[in-house]
Structures are given as C-alpha cells and as structure tokens.
Scaffold this motif. Structure first.
Motif, PDB file in Angstrom:
ATOM      1  N   TRP A 115       0.820  -1.212   0.000  1.00 14.56           N
ATOM      2  CA  TRP A 115       0.000   0.000   0.000  1.00 14.56           C
ATOM      3  C   TRP A 115       0.855   1.263   0.000  1.00 14.56           C
ATOM      4  CZ3 TRP A 115      -4.865  -0.433  -1.238  1.00 14.56           C
ATOM      5  CH2 TRP A 115      -5.594  -1.574  -0.872  1.00 14.56           C
ATOM      6  N   PRO A 117       3.353   2.794  -1.751  1.00 13.82           N
ATOM      7  CA  PRO A 117       3.460   3.752  -2.857  1.00 13.82           C
ATOM      8  C   PRO A 117       2.137   4.445  -3.165  1.00 13.82           C
ATOM      9  CG  PRO A 117       4.423   1.644  -3.464  1.00 13.82           C
ATOM     10  CD  PRO A 117       3.714   1.438  -2.169  1.00 13.82           C
ATOM     11  N   LEU A 118       1.069   3.674  -3.059  1.00 13.68           N
ATOM     12  CA  LEU A 118      -0.248   4.237  -3.358  1.00 13.68           C
ATOM     13  C   LEU A 118      -0.622   5.302  -2.329  1.00 13.68           C
ATOM     14  CD1 LEU A 118      -2.373   3.768  -5.484  1.00 13.68           C
ATOM     15  CD2 LEU A 118      -3.609   2.374  -3.854  1.00 13.68           C
ATOM     16  N   ILE A 120       1.344   7.055  -0.593  1.00 16.45           N
ATOM     17  CA  ILE A 120       2.169   8.252  -0.771  1.00 16.45           C
ATOM     18  C   ILE A 120       1.571   9.135  -1.864  1.00 16.45           C
ATOM     19  CG2 ILE A 120       4.422   9.110  -1.503  1.00 16.45           C
ATOM     20  CD1 ILE A 120       5.656   6.662  -0.192  1.00 16.45           C
ATOM     21  N   VAL A 121       1.148   8.502  -2.966  1.00 15.35           N
ATOM     22  CA  VAL A 121       0.553   9.294  -4.041  1.00 15.35           C
ATOM     23  C   VAL A 121      -0.732   9.969  -3.554  1.00 15.35           C
ATOM     24  CG1 VAL A 121      -0.473   9.214  -6.335  1.00 15.35           C
ATOM     25  CG2 VAL A 121       1.530   7.852  -5.850  1.00 15.35           C
TER      26      VAL A 121
ATOM     27  N   GLU B  82       3.359  15.170  -6.152  1.00 11.82           N
ATOM     28  CA  GLU B  82       2.433  14.514  -5.235  1.00 11.82           C
ATOM     29  C   GLU B  82       1.760  15.526  -4.322  1.00 11.82           C
ATOM     30  OE1 GLU B  82       4.933  10.391  -5.296  1.00 11.82           O
ATOM     31  OE2 GLU B  82       5.078  11.695  -3.552  1.00 11.82           O
TER      32      GLU B  82
ATOM     33  N   ARG C 214       5.494   5.785  -9.229  1.00 10.49           N
ATOM     34  CA  ARG C 214       5.169   6.851  -8.288  1.00 10.49           C
ATOM     35  C   ARG C 214       5.957   8.099  -8.636  1.00 10.49           C
ATOM     36  NH1 ARG C 214       8.104   7.673  -2.762  1.00 10.49           N
ATOM     37  NH2 ARG C 214       7.790   9.895  -2.967  1.00 10.49           N
ATOM     38  N   VAL C 222       0.856   2.332 -10.385  1.00  9.92           N
ATOM     39  CA  VAL C 222       0.962   1.997  -8.962  1.00  9.92           C
ATOM     40  C   VAL C 222      -0.207   1.104  -8.552  1.00  9.92           C
ATOM     41  CG1 VAL C 222       1.042   2.893  -6.615  1.00  9.92           C
ATOM     42  CG2 VAL C 222       2.156   4.156  -8.444  1.00  9.92           C
TER      43      VAL C 222
END
Lengths: 261, 348, 257
Positions: A115, A117-118, A120-121, B82, C214, C222
């Motif tokens: 989870w 990387p997701l 973080i985005v 981000e 990412r 991702v």
C-alpha cells in the motif's frame, strides 16, 4: 545443577537464556575487540552504550520514540475502531458478512507494504499517510478476530438467552461481546504488534519528520552502525513490551472468562 | 438487530466522511514546495535563492495576514507533484521531467514562469575505470528517477547513441546515492560538485559550460484550482517573483552570495555559473529557450516511455498572462530579452 | 439450494460493484482527480500494456526469484532451528530465549544494518527476506514438535526406536500440520518483504515498478502493481493450501473415521 535449583524462581527460569545472552555479548565484544570487522560494520558494545546514552541525553531518542508512538496510537485507534465495527457487524449479521466478506478478503490479499506507494501518491509523505498506513495494517487483525470471536460464541448460550427473552442489546452486551472478548483482545495484541512494525516501515519510506524509523534510516545513511544498533535494540524491546503487556491482558481476560463460566 | 446495524453503519460512514473529507477552512496560507536540499542535490534557480533569502514573499503578504509556507520536498520534483496532486501544496517549481510527466498524466497545473539555472556532474567513484559516457554501457547507474537529472541522463545518452536500456538503472538519491557510490553498488550517476570536493567521486562529464539544453530549466507552477480561487494572490505572487528576479539580475556576485544559503560554497557557485550571464539565469520568461527545451524533452520522454500521452504545452501548460502583467506593471518588459533555443538573446 | 448460494454470492459482489461504480463515477466527473484515482478501465488498459510489453513479466520474474531464494533459505534454516530446539532440550533451554527476543524485533529494523553490511544489491534482498522467513518457520516447527503427544513418544520408546527413526516416523508426521502452517506464514511474509526490500533499494522487481511509477506520477501503474501483488500473494497461498491438503489428507480421513 543443585546450585541452580537453589536460586529464586525468577532467576532460575531465566538462567539459561541469561547465559546465552552473556555468551552472545562476549562473542560480540571479542569480535569487535580483535577488529574482525571494521568499526563501521560492527561497533563495540561500549560504543553502542555510549551512543544510547548520547541519544538519550540529547533527547533525540525520546523525541523519535515519542513521535512514532503518537503515530501508532492515531493509526491504531482509527484502524481498530473501524475493524471492530465491521468485524462486529459481520459477526452478528449474516447479511453483513455476505456483503462485506468478499471485499475485505480481496483487500486483505495486498501485502500491507504494497500500500505504501499508493498511499504516498494519495496522501503525500506527511503524517496523514503514515497514520493511514498504520490504520490499514491494524484494521485487518481486529476485523478477523472480532468476527471469529463473535462466531465462536456457543450457540447454546444464545439459545438460553433467547429462552429468557433477552433483548437484542442485552444479548449483545451480556453474552456475545463478553464471549468474544478474549478473541478481540488477541486481535488487539496482533494489531498493536503490526502497528509497531508498520510505523518503522512508514517512516523509512516517507521521511518527513522525526521517528524511530527515521533515526534508523539516518544511521544507515551516515554509516553509524552504533546508532543503528541502538535503534534495533530499542525497537526490539518496545516490541517485546507491547507483546508482554497485551499478552498479560489476554491471559487475565481469558482466566476471567474461565471463572465466569 | 437490523436497526442496531444500521445505526452502527451510519456512525461508521459519518466517521469515515469526517476523516476523509478534511474541513476546508479558508486558511490564508500559500504553500510553496520545491526540491529539498540534500547534500548531493545540484543547486538550481539562482533568482529563487535570492527571493527566498530576502524574504520577499513574506514581506509582501505579511500586511494582509497571508503566510507563506515553504516546503522542502526531499523526494524532489516527483514529491512536489504529489503535493500538488493531493492538495498539500499550491505552488511548486521543478524541472522539465517532473512538470511534463505531471501534466501528461493529467495533473491540473499551469506554468507561470521560468526558474533557470542548475548544473550537475556525472560522477564515478574516484578509483573507477569509467572515463567516458560510452563506458557506462551495462553499468549500474544511480538515477533519481523522475527528476531533471533523469532527463539529463537521457539527453546525454542520446548524444552518444545510447539509451537508458543500455544501463542498469537504480533508483536512488541524496545521501543514499553518495553511500552507494562509495560502496560500489552504484558505478555512476549525476551529483553535485561537493562530492568531488570531498574526494568521494570524480566527474566524467558536467553541464558546466555546455549548451543550455543540458541545464535545468524549472518552471514555476500553480495548481489550477488555486489559480481559479485566488487569481489576485497569484498575481501578487508573480509580481514579487519578477521583482525579486529583477533585483537578482543586477549583481551576479551578490546573487551568488545569497545562494550560498542552500549549503553550496560560494567558490562552487562561481565555478558552476561561470560563463553565463546573470541576466539569462534570472530571466523568468517562458521564451523560445524554454519552449524548445520542453518540446524536445517531451519527444525524448515519449520515446523512452517516461510519459505516455503527448500534449501541447502551449495549450495545456503555459500561462504567460500573469508574468506579462507583472512585467508591464513593473516596467520591466524590456529588461530581459527573449532567448532562443541556444540561449542567445533575440535582438528585436 | 443452488439458487440460494448463487444469490448469496451475488450479495458479496454488491459492495465491490458499488465501489467500482462510484469509483468510475467519481473519476469521470472528476470529483476525485484522475491523477489520484484513474478510471477502472484505464487500469485495465495499463495492465494490458504492461503485460504486452513484457515489463510486468520481467519484473515479476525478478521479484519471484528473490522470494524463491529468500524463502528457500529462510524456511530451511527455520526448519532446522525449530527442529533442534524442539528435539534437544538443552538447545531449547539456551537458544529459545535468544530466539524469542530476536523474533520479536521486527525484520524491518534490520534494514539499515543489512544495508551497511551488504549494500543495496541482490544479497541484501535475499538475506533480508530469509531473515523474515526464518522466524515463523522456526516457531511453528518448534511448536509442532513440542505439541507431539507424550503418549506417542512413550509408545515409541517402548519399541526401542532409534532417535532418527523416531523423528522420521513419529515426530515429523505429527508436527507436520504446524510445520505446513509455518511454511505458509513464511511464504506470505517473504512475499511482503520482497516488496518492502524493493521499495527501499531496487534495481528491478514489482516493488521497483511501483516506485518508478510513483516518481513518474503514473498512479494507474501503482494501482496495477497493488492488484498484481495481491493476486500473486493469493495464488501462492492457494498453492501451499493445495500442498497442505495433499499432505494432510490422511489426517482428515482419520478425523472422519
């Protein structure tokens, strides 16, 4: 052997383990004393203790540990409360189970670290993402243990309660929940343990603020094996403490349950 | 029973909404994010360094209660993206790859101006046998994926008839890059002069003194939503930005001195920016130099699979209106010439 | 009955379908930006592109090789450790307390130390994964052996079996269910740790694909990564489940009788 038998129980039970730890310490001291490995790779025990004292007196260790624990508490709270609510709903109602079980079973297949990387985005690298990550990790153990705890309550108890015409609320609060409690507590223990290792993962991957994981990463980047050692030992001790604390709670609750029966 | 469950579910949904939908209190904060300073980060944006050292934004906005929140993003350009995507930043500046990758993937941002200047050095460990770029074939190369140095590597490889597929790319940056270079886990990569100074590495190529297309050309971007909500703030911000860049353009040494605050030594700054006019380095204009570099980059990125959707930056990215208005208001329309793709001023 | 089962299955699809539908709605109407939540259909296209270009397979192969190596080493060492602790009392007395401390230190804590020692290369990943795989395997093997009913052992002793024979014919089969559980936990742990290792330091691998995506702001990739690792983890677990049923079939029959 007889001399060991004369020692008080507390020491006697731990005698062999104590010897092994001493042996390890000796091995470690010897290896570092004779420079088997460069200091960069294997610090001396004295260096680790000095590093520990230095980190402690500068307050760095306390700040790191404190901020990690705060994150855990926040993530753990969100995760376990949601997990408990869903677990309880699914445990009590078959419809709920049929509705949600496939979804959660699918989501559960994602290794928690996947989870990162997701998240973080989605949430950036600040506190929100760390707390979300811990919450996800804490959610599943408590969901499953609450669900299974409730399902493990003997149907005969429920039948008896029905005979006595208990109200739904009374049935839940006097029969189902107490019956499920030991299971729930072991779920809490698992959640807490998971949270502790996930906070380290979260901090290693999203470095924005102080934390024990951040201290750990810094130590490896700066090639400070002594600080890394301190962190590893501290993380291990905290993990043991968590396990011990919640283990005690668990035994106490299940023994209460036995006497209750 | 069903009643109880529905009550519980309503409560849960309530909590979830409260947690996931943060209260959008009208805070008077402008959040600017830029690539954070780490030891091996190449410095970029001389004009920006000046603006910040002089606290020009803070002074402008102090009077009506707006605060400026500076965020140093350790994950560099990708981290800025981000932040912009998940609403934790309003403005940002970053190099060609992060900006173009973001816009290509649909991040709603507008580029308001250019922040020029940024050098980097292709480093190998001091005892390495690698002498030229061609020697990099098959080697483990550290790349800070998604940043402008990633783009730079592509350009340099292209010049030598190679592609990134000829290398083993390892995603790393900052101190981890430095450590890995020392341990030999990474055999080359872009980094700063400071690594050479400290004897960690030696350079086989650098952007210093090379064609401007190798240099970092950042753009100053804003989230479209913020632009819609607070056009007046954007207008004022751009004005301060232009004013600061103007002041920075007047005295090169002075500006370089202000930029030492990023942790780079003055001598290094002088060396890295030698042979380039301060006027060029501080020009905020989205002129031919920027557009050509971005256009070429776009094609290169598409070719290398870094972006998947091609787009026209003129239509989707650049918004020069704020910059033009500020230049006009400050009577600086003629201070900076437009530069062509070779970095030479276009005579009017 | 069959219709009933069908409908109850359908009920389970309701929430996921609802979620996907609202996800689609939210993305199409840009309530949530597509940069954060790409359309489900886009996700499928992305997956297909990654599949076609061979990118996915190449990286999966890398990750699976790492898991294979780490799991093999970790599970074997874990099995040996658990066995010696289970069979020889003195080893247990001296080793178990140390093991018990180290098993509680989360593996993640060893990362910096391993990085200092092994760098960011392949060795780091394999050793790291093995470290994680050893613990559940050792623990479950130990517990399994400890759980062998003493009555079995007494009977065997009466027949004067040799130590090895006793181990092979009585202890091992009786501890097998626990050992297989250990194997399963070990494998799922290894699968999680490979992702973690690749996030921290990577060249190739599915975790690396996610990190690169990412950084290039490709949220869809991702998300595809998340799905792929979930499915792979699920398949690996099912495979071990099959193994378990095969090996423990006799047990089930016994229980029925």
């Amino acid at each position: 052997m007889s001399s060991i038998a004369n020692l008080p129980a507390v020491i006697r039970n731990r005698y062999h383990g104590f010897i092994s730890f001493l042996f390890l310490l000796g091995l470690w001291s010897a290896a570092s004393h004779y420079n088997l490995f460069s200091r960069e790779y294997l610090p001396t025990p004295v260096a680790v203790v000095t590093a520990f004292i230095r980190l402690l007196s500068s307050g760095q260790l306390c700040i790191s540990l404190g901020s990690s624990l705060l994150r855990i508490i926040a993530g753990f709270f969100v995760g376990t409360s949601l997990g408990f609510v869903f677990g309880a709903a699914m445990g009590v109602s078959q419809t709920m189970e049929k509705l949600f079980a496939p979804l959660f079973n699918a989501l559960r297949q994602v290794p928690v670290i996947g989870w990162i990387p997701l998240i973080i985005v989605w949430c950036g690298i600040a506190e929100t993402s760390k707390i979300t990550f811990i919450a996800i990790g804490a959610f599943f153990p408590i969901l499953i243990s609450t669900f299974e705890g409730i399902r493990s309550v003997s149907p005969s108890y429920v039948d008896v309660a029905r005979v006595f015409e208990y109200s739904r609320f009374k049935l839940l609060s006097t029969i189902v929940l107490p019956g499920a409690l030991p299971g729930i507590v072991s779920g809490i223990r698992l959640s807490m343990g998971t949270s502790w290792l996930l906070v380290v993962w979260a901090e290693i991957n999203t470095r924005s603020a102080a934390g024990i994981g951040d201290l750990l990463t810094r130590s490896s980047e700066g090639k400070k094996a002594d600080v890394a050692f301190v962190c590893i030992i501290v993380i291990g001790i905290v993990a043991c403490l968590i396990n011990e604390l919640f283990g005690q709670l668990e035994t106490r609750l299940s023994s209460w349950r036995k006497s209750y029966r | 029973m069903n009643k109880l469950i529905s009550i519980i579910m309503t409560l849960v949904l309530g909590v979830v909404t409260l947690v996931t939908v943060p209260a959008y209190a009208e805070e008077k904060v402008v959040r600017i994010g830029f690539p954070g300073a780490t030891t091996s980060r190449p410095q970029s944006g001389l004009g920006w360094g000046y603006v910040q050292a002089k606290h020009l934004f803070d002074e402008e906005f102090k009077k009506d209660g707006w605060t400026i929140d500076y965020n140093y993003i350790a994950a560099a350009g990708p981290g800025v993206n981000e932040g912009l995507a998940n609403n934790s930043l309003d403005f940002g500046f970053h190099g060609d790859l992060p900006v173009l990758a973001a816009r290509s993937n649909g991040l709603k941002i507008k580029a308001l101006g250019a922040v020029r200047g940024g050098t980097s050095h292709l480093l190998v460990p001091t005892n390495s046998h690698i002498k030229t770029i061609k020697d990099l074939k098959g080697k483990r190369v550290g790349v800070s994926v998604g940043t402008w140095t990633h783009a730079l590597l592509l350009k340099v490889l292209q010049d030598n008839g190679m592609t990134i597929k000829d290398l083993k790319v390892i995603n790393t940056s900052g101190t981890a890059f430095e450590t890995s270079l020392a341990t030999g886990d990474i055999e080359a990569g872009f980094g700063s002069l400071s690594l050479i100074r400290r004897g960690v590495a030696r350079e086989i190529w650098s952007t210093v003194g090379k064609h401007v297309r190798y240099q970092n050309t950042n753009t100053f971007v804003v989230r479209e939503e913020f632009l819609r909500k607070h056009p007046d703030i954007v207008k004022r911000l751009v004005k301060v930005f232009v004013k600061g860049f103007y002041q920075a353009s007047l005295n090169k040494n002075e500006t370089l001195k202000f930029n030492t605050r990023t942790g780079t030594a003055l001598a290094d700054l002088i060396e890295e920016n030698a042979g380039q006019s301060i006027k060029y380095l501080t020009s905020p204009k989205l002129d031919g130099q920027v557009t050509k570099q971005y256009k070429d980059s776009l094609a290169l990125f598409k070719e290398n699979g870094l972006i998947r959707r091609n787009f026209d930056p003129e239509a989707e990215l650049y918004d020069r209106s704020y910059l033009d208005a500020a230049l006009k208001e400050l009577k600086l329309e003629n201070h900076w010439p437009d530069y062509d793709s070779n970095g030479n001023p276009i005579k009017k | 009955m069959k219709i009933h089962v069908f409908f109850s299955r359908l009920l389970g699809l309701l929430i996921p379908l609802f979620l996907v539908a609202s996800w689609h709605y939210l993305s199409v109407h840009e309530v949530v930006p597509t940069t954060l939540l790409p359309l489900p259909s886009v996700l499928f296209d992305t997956w297909w592109d990654m599949q076609k270009s061979g990118e996915l397979l190449l990286n999966m192969k890398m990750s699976l090789l790492r898991v294979g190596g780490g799991f093999l080493v970790g599970a074997s060492v874990g099995f040996l450790l658990g066995t010696v602790m289970g069979v020889w009392k003195p080893v247990e007395l001296y080793l178990y307390p140390v093991f018990n401390f180290f098993r509680q230190v989360p593996v993640v804590a060893w990362i910096p130390f391993l990085l200092i020692w092994l760098g960011i290369g392949e060795w780091f990943k394999i050793v790291f994964i093995s470290c994680g795989a050893i613990i559940p395997m050792a623990l479950k093997t130990f517990e399994g052996i400890r759980g062998v009913p003493t009555s079995y052992l007494e009977v065997v002793r009466a027949f004067e079996y040799g130590k090895f024979r006793m181990f092979r014919t009585v202890i091992l089969p009786s501890a097998l269910p626990s050992i297989l559980t250990g194997l399963r936990i070990s494998l799922s742990e290894a699968w999680m740790l490979v992702i973690g290792a690749e996030l921290v330091a990577a060249g190739e691998g599915i975790g690396n694909v996610m990190i690169i995506a990412r950084r290039l702001f490709q949220t869809d990739v991702v998300l595809v990564g998340v799905v792929v690792i979930a499915v792979t983890g699920f398949i690996m677990d099912k495979l071990l489940d099959l193994l378990e049923t095969r090996f423990l079939g006799w047990r089930r029959i016994q229980n029925v009788q």
